[in-house]
Design a protein around this motif. Structure first.
Motif, PDB file in Angstrom:
ATOM      1  N   ARG A  82      18.247  16.549 -12.917  1.00  0.00           N
ATOM      2  CA  ARG A  82      19.729  15.844 -12.755  1.00  0.00           C
ATOM      3  C   ARG A  82      20.231  15.723 -14.101  1.00  0.00           C
ATOM      4  N   THR A  83      21.417  16.349 -14.246  1.00  0.00           N
ATOM      5  CA  THR A  83      22.155  16.279 -15.487  1.00  0.00           C
ATOM      6  C   THR A  83      22.781  14.828 -15.772  1.00  0.00           C
ATOM      7  N   SER A  84      22.936  14.393 -16.887  1.00  0.00           N
ATOM      8  CA  SER A  84      23.357  12.988 -17.293  1.00  0.00           C
ATOM      9  C   SER A  84      24.464  13.346 -18.267  1.00  0.00           C
TER      10      SER A  84
ATOM     11  N   THR B  55      13.125  11.644 -19.688  1.00  0.00           N
ATOM     12  CA  THR B  55      14.577  11.876 -20.009  1.00  0.00           C
ATOM     13  C   THR B  55      14.590  12.711 -21.352  1.00  0.00           C
TER      14      THR B  55
ATOM     15  N   LEU C 226      25.113   9.453 -13.921  1.00  0.00           N
ATOM     16  CA  LEU C 226      24.485  10.437 -13.249  1.00  0.00           C
ATOM     17  C   LEU C 226      25.181  11.041 -12.039  1.00  0.00           C
TER      18      LEU C 226
ATOM     19  N   LEU D 105      26.266  11.072 -21.145  1.00  0.00           N
ATOM     20  CA  LEU D 105      26.004   9.839 -21.887  1.00  0.00           C
ATOM     21  C   LEU D 105      27.142   9.483 -22.894  1.00  0.00           C
TER      22      LEU D 105
ATOM     23  N   ASP E 169      24.675   5.834 -18.839  1.00  0.00           N
ATOM     24  CA  ASP E 169      24.103   7.179 -18.657  1.00  0.00           C
ATOM     25  C   ASP E 169      24.753   7.367 -17.067  1.00  0.00           C
TER      26      ASP E 169
ATOM     27  N   HIS F 228      17.801  14.148 -16.405  1.00  0.00           N
ATOM     28  CA  HIS F 228      16.779  13.315 -16.012  1.00  0.00           C
ATOM     29  C   HIS F 228      15.728  14.189 -15.111  1.00  0.00           C
TER      30      HIS F 228
ATOM     31  N   GLN G 162      17.670  13.956 -23.874  1.00  0.00           N
ATOM     32  CA  GLN G 162      19.259  13.746 -24.011  1.00  0.00           C
ATOM     33  C   GLN G 162      19.680  13.835 -25.515  1.00  0.00           C
TER      34      GLN G 162
END
Length: 235
Positions: free
Chosen positions: A154-156, A103, A194, A158, A192, A135, A105
């Motif tokens: 993959r975008t997360s 990760t 996803l 937060l 988080d 991620h 972030q």
């Protein structure tokens, strides 16, 4: 401030670690990974938090500072925390092959008490944050371009809440040194998110996991933070 002192403090902040590597069980800070509707469980290989102040000026404080070094508790208003972590996955009956997660972030935290005149308000114990991250899924159980042993990102999104317990009693702490020292320890909870869907085109699914499809993943995360900025960046 002398350049060498500035450099030493910056390097010290870069070494801020959140806990030691532990197995990812439901009660651990990394247990949220096991709640994803996919491969697992996971073992945590370490997690790093790097706080970077981007503005440290409150009303009545010294001259405004953007990206300045200095993050005293009485001046903190807004800051960025960069997070990075590495998780090693194990297989389960529904999936074939291990899956690893890395990760990257960034979270922007708002310190509400920094916008008032009461520098020891109990509100100073609470910071709220939001940010974006990525991620990276990789390993033998990951499919990329239709082939196993691949990787994809993959975008997360937060969401974070940070609590510094000692700041609830800041009015009773007369020593600035003690106040900064106690503020090193805080607790973080968050989610988080996803977006999107995971399915058999992303992971190597066994016959037992046929028809696998997962969406709306927003696992909970939590952990103890050891943050040295109140000590090294005190005024």
């Amino acid at each position: 401030m002398h350049k060498q002192t500035l450099l030493s403090r910056a390097l010290a902040v870069a070494a801020v670690l959140l806990l030691a590597p532990v197995s990812a069980h439901a009660s651990s800070p990394w247990g949220w990974l096991d709640k994803l509707s996919g491969p697992g469980p996971f073992d945590a290989n370490g997690r790093l938090f790097l706080p970077v102040p981007i503005t440290t000026t409150r009303p009545g404080a010294r001259k405004a500072s953007i990206f300045g070094v200095g993050d005293g508790l009485d001046e903190r208003r807004l800051y960025i925390v960069f997070e990075t972590a590495r998780f090693t996955g194990e297989t389960n009956p529904n999936f074939v092959g291990a899956v690893n997660i890395t990760t990257l972030q960034g979270v922007v935290f708002l310190h509400p008490a920094g916008y008032g005149n009461d520098t020891k308000s109990p509100l100073g114990a609470l910071d709220v944050g939001a940010g974006l991250g990525a991620h990276r899924f990789s390993g033998a159980g990951v499919i990329s371009d239709g082939r196993p042993d691949g990787a994809f990102w993959r975008t997360s999104i937060l969401l974070r809440i940070r609590l510094t317990p000692s700041e609830l009693f800041a009015r009773r702490i007369t020593s600035t040194k003690w106040r900064n020292g106690l503020a090193v320890f805080s607790y973080m909870i968050g989610w988080d998110v996803l977006p999107g869907t995971f399915d058999a085109t992303d992971f190597v699914v066994s016959p037992a996991g046929a028809g696998y499809r997962s969406s709306g993943n927003a696992p909970f995360t939590c952990g103890l933070i050891v943050d040295v900025t109140p000590v090294f960046f005190r005024k």
